[in-house]
Write a protein that holds these residues in place. Structure first.
Motif, PDB file in Angstrom:
ATOM      1  N   ALA A  40       0.758  -1.105   0.082  1.00 15.99           N
ATOM      2  CA  ALA A  40      -0.121  -0.130  -0.027  1.00 15.99           C
ATOM      3  C   ALA A  40       0.934   1.275  -0.074  1.00 15.99           C
ATOM      4  N   ASN A  41       0.546   2.185  -0.707  1.00 17.02           N
ATOM      5  CA  ASN A  41       1.551   3.213  -1.037  1.00 17.02           C
ATOM      6  C   ASN A  41       0.402   4.698  -0.985  1.00 17.02           C
ATOM      7  N   VAL A  42       0.906   5.751  -0.458  1.00 20.90           N
ATOM      8  CA  VAL A  42      -0.007   7.043  -0.954  1.00 20.90           C
ATOM      9  C   VAL A  42       1.082   8.235  -1.179  1.00 20.90           C
TER      10      VAL A  42
ATOM     11  N   MET B 104       5.771  12.258  -4.657  1.00 17.89           N
ATOM     12  CA  MET B 104       6.711  12.028  -3.490  1.00 17.89           C
ATOM     13  C   MET B 104       5.571  11.109  -2.598  1.00 17.89           C
ATOM     14  N   GLY B 105       6.129   9.681  -2.020  1.00 16.49           N
ATOM     15  CA  GLY B 105       5.298   8.942  -1.419  1.00 16.49           C
ATOM     16  C   GLY B 105       5.800   8.276  -0.428  1.00 16.49           C
ATOM     17  N   VAL B 106       5.125   7.364   0.297  1.00 10.79           N
ATOM     18  CA  VAL B 106       5.547   6.223   1.126  1.00 10.79           C
ATOM     19  C   VAL B 106       4.797   5.214   0.813  1.00 10.79           C
ATOM     20  N   SER B 107       5.332   3.836   1.219  1.00 10.58           N
ATOM     21  CA  SER B 107       4.813   2.491   0.859  1.00 10.58           C
ATOM     22  C   SER B 107       5.023   1.539   2.182  1.00 10.58           C
TER      23      SER B 107
ATOM     24  N   SER C  54       8.747   2.284   2.544  1.00 13.96           N
ATOM     25  CA  SER C  54       9.525   2.605   1.725  1.00 13.96           C
ATOM     26  C   SER C  54       9.322   3.965   1.408  1.00 13.96           C
ATOM     27  N   GLY C  55      10.270   4.528   0.635  1.00  7.98           N
ATOM     28  CA  GLY C  55       9.938   6.084   0.050  1.00  7.98           C
ATOM     29  C   GLY C  55       9.883   5.894  -1.438  1.00  7.98           C
TER      30      GLY C  55
END
Length: 318
Positions: free
Chosen positions: A230-232, A242-245, A261-262
């Motif tokens: 899942a990421n946003v 730019m996001g995180v997972s 994750s980045g």
């Protein structure tokens, strides 16, 4: 000399491979065709993507993947076609995959419903001459000598709905339980196991120049623990993302999951998108590696790369 960690990883993954056999990608949103053939043709022109993943940096023999994926619409956008070519390796094993995808597009409320089929052939290779042991391997008659390989065909199917600000897809790239044993023995030790994927995402405008995009990929394999990515992400000026997972899995002892994750991507002009990600390992393996990294390049011919941005035509939701 190969580290002992490599042998331990191979032994551990040989058990996991009975259930989880497909490659994992932090930037799965840039490689949807590999999970769902119904995604074929969901682009303005010819879309070409190249992705490289190196898992568990610092451990020799750790998993790595290199692939090229392309797809395009034809017949006035009523049909999509695509192809994937990938090489995956871990330790002394290599896996080469070629896939062809076909999708038929049906107009649906607020978007399109795509029905897809995929055919694939895989070449499994294991070079036993590269193994190392505390005793001479040649003295063990149970270990084959040299290189062994096998070609395995399969097929899959998927369904994918795409609207202006929402997508959802259900698929299984390989549906047959095909024997993948390299030996000629009468019994069957290992088979390709069907993997089922459910992916979805939505784009939420937060202002004139910023958008929020959560996405998820759910994975199911009979007999294996449930898994998911899942990421946003935030999209700025339709150019920078730019996001995180977060990935489930990892160790049951810690319960922290597999990785966090980045994500970062940038739109270079109309045609080229460059994306990268870095995974920080959460399981006990974090003591022995420096994380995992991915780089993706996506280029469009006779069209424009829209990155993760929605355009008026729902076909352009990536």
């Amino acid at each position: 000399m190969r580290k002992m960690y490599t042998l331990l990883i191979l032994l551990g993954l040989s058990v996991v491979a009975k259930a989880q056999q497909e490659n994992q990608f932090t930037q799965f949103q840039h490689y949807k065709l590999g999970f769902n053939p119904a995604y074929a043709g969901n682009a303005e022109g010819i879309s070409i993507a190249a992705l490289v993943r190196q898992q568990w940096l610092g451990i020799k023999g750790a998993p790595q993947v290199q692939l090229v994926s392309l797809n395009m619409p034809v017949l006035n956008n009523r049909v999509g076609i695509g192809a994937n070519f990938a090489r995956a390796s871990i330790g002394v094993t290599n896996q080469y995959t070629a896939e062809l995808a076909y999708a038929y597009r049906i107009p649906a409320p607020r978007g399109h419903l795509n029905l897809g089929l995929m055919t694939s052939i895989r070449n499994f290779q294991m070079n036993f001459s590269e193994l190392e042991g505390s005793q001479p391997i040649a003295n063990d008659g149970a270990i084959p000598a040299g290189l062994q390989s096998k070609y395995v065909p399969n097929f899959g199917a998927g369904i994918y709905y795409n609207a202006q600000n929402f997508y959802i897809g259900l698929s299984s790239p390989r549906l047959l339980n095909v024997n993948i044993d390299l030996s000629d023995g009468s019994g069957t030790i290992s088979r390709e196991t069907p993997h089922f994927f459910l992916m979805t995402g939505v784009l939420i405008p937060l202002g004139d120049n910023i958008k929020l995009q959560p996405q998820t990929l759910l994975k199911y394999v009979k007999g294996a623990p449930f898994d998911a990515d899942a990421n946003v992400s935030l999209i700025f000026n339709e150019r920078v993302t730019m996001g995180v997972s977060y990935r489930l899995g990892g160790s049951r002892a810690t319960g922290l999951g597999e990785a966090v994750s980045g994500l970062f991507s940038v739109q270079m002009g109309k045609n080229l998108l460059i994306g990268m990600s870095y995974d920080a390992t959460l399981s006990e393996l974090r003591k022995f590696n420096n994380g995992s990294a991915e780089v993706v390049l996506r280029y469009f011919i006779n069209g424009r790369s829209s990155g993760d941005v929605i355009y008026d035509n729902p076909r352009f939701f990536f």
